[in-house]
Design a protein around this motif. Sequence first.
Motif, short mmCIF file in Angstrom:
data_model
loop_
_atom_site.label_atom_id
_atom_site.label_comp_id
_atom_site.label_asym_id
_atom_site.label_seq_id
_atom_site.Cartn_x
_atom_site.Cartn_y
_atom_site.Cartn_z
N GLY A 10 -4.83 73.01 -20.55
CA GLY A 10 -6.13 73.61 -20.82
C GLY A 10 -6.77 72.99 -22.05
N VAL A 11 -7.95 73.52 -22.37
CA VAL A 11 -8.68 73.06 -23.54
C VAL A 11 -9.43 74.25 -24.15
CG1 VAL A 11 -10.75 72.36 -22.24
CG2 VAL A 11 -10.23 71.27 -24.43
N VAL A 12 -9.47 74.28 -25.47
CA VAL A 12 -10.22 75.33 -26.17
C VAL A 12 -11.69 74.96 -26.11
CG1 VAL A 12 -10.61 76.51 -28.36
CG2 VAL A 12 -8.29 75.79 -27.74
N SER A 13 -12.49 75.82 -25.48
CA SER A 13 -13.91 75.51 -25.33
C SER A 13 -14.78 76.18 -26.40
CB SER A 13 -14.40 75.88 -23.94
OG SER A 13 -14.16 77.24 -23.67
N VAL A 24 -10.82 79.63 -23.41
CA VAL A 24 -9.97 78.53 -22.94
C VAL A 24 -10.27 78.23 -21.48
CG1 VAL A 24 -7.59 77.80 -22.50
CG2 VAL A 24 -8.14 79.07 -24.58
N LYS A 25 -10.54 76.96 -21.21
CA LYS A 25 -10.67 76.48 -19.83
C LYS A 25 -9.28 76.07 -19.39
CE LYS A 25 -12.41 74.72 -16.08
NZ LYS A 25 -12.44 75.61 -14.95
N TRP A 26 -8.76 76.70 -18.35
CA TRP A 26 -7.39 76.39 -17.92
C TRP A 26 -7.39 75.32 -16.84
CZ3 TRP A 26 -9.79 81.02 -16.53
CH2 TRP A 26 -9.97 81.24 -15.17
N LYS A 57 -15.62 84.96 -16.48
CA LYS A 57 -16.08 83.89 -15.59
C LYS A 57 -14.94 82.90 -15.39
CE LYS A 57 -20.82 84.62 -16.96
NZ LYS A 57 -21.97 84.11 -17.66
N ASP A 58 -15.14 81.65 -15.74
CA ASP A 58 -14.10 80.64 -15.52
C ASP A 58 -13.34 80.31 -16.80
OD1 ASP A 58 -16.19 79.39 -16.78
OD2 ASP A 58 -16.09 77.56 -15.59
N ASP A 122 -10.40 65.46 -14.70
CA ASP A 122 -10.48 66.35 -13.54
C ASP A 122 -11.41 67.51 -13.88
OD1 ASP A 122 -10.16 67.91 -11.30
OD2 ASP A 122 -7.98 67.74 -11.27
N TYR A 123 -12.59 67.46 -13.29
CA TYR A 123 -13.59 68.49 -13.55
C TYR A 123 -13.74 69.45 -12.38
CZ TYR A 123 -14.66 65.32 -17.36
OH TYR A 123 -14.55 64.52 -18.46
N GLY A 124 -12.74 69.45 -11.48
CA GLY A 124 -12.74 70.43 -10.41
C GLY A 124 -12.98 69.88 -9.03
#
Length: 166
Positions: A10-13, A24-26, A57-58, A122-124
Amino acid sequence: MNKDDLIIIGVVSGKHGIKGLLKVKWFTESAEGLEKYNPIFLDDGTKYILKIRFKNKDQAICYLEGVNSSEEADLLKGKQIYAKRSVFPELKNDEYYQSDLIGCRVENNRGKFIGNVSAVFDYGSSPLLEIGQELVVFNNDNFPLVKIKEKKIISKYDFFGDIQND
């Protein structure tokens, strides 16, 4: 800690509120995967225990042990979150993690060197491989064969970019 022993999860957004919570975006199958792989590590190797407070949300709204203020949380924006590779399930012979593609040699089906994979994004939708100056969609059409143990990827094409392939 060696980066080869870690997998990005993940990344801390950004920060959430004033008490040190983080957005956090997982990159795991679900937000719960963030807690599943504790302890986690940030880019600089700092180890934390991560707890999910809730989902919005996401994004997962998380607490990192020791991060207790909005100012501390703000400093972590953009930091990637890693877990030890050893806590992940063992893979079958033909399976690999996207991070395993970094450093792979890319060749065409006649063995001509095209370049090395320097990053995976990888953006989904479909993952993108960075090969030299190019970003190429990573799928079976473009790369019919991955020999992960040999660190080699076979491309259907001789090169990428504006020049047409046969």
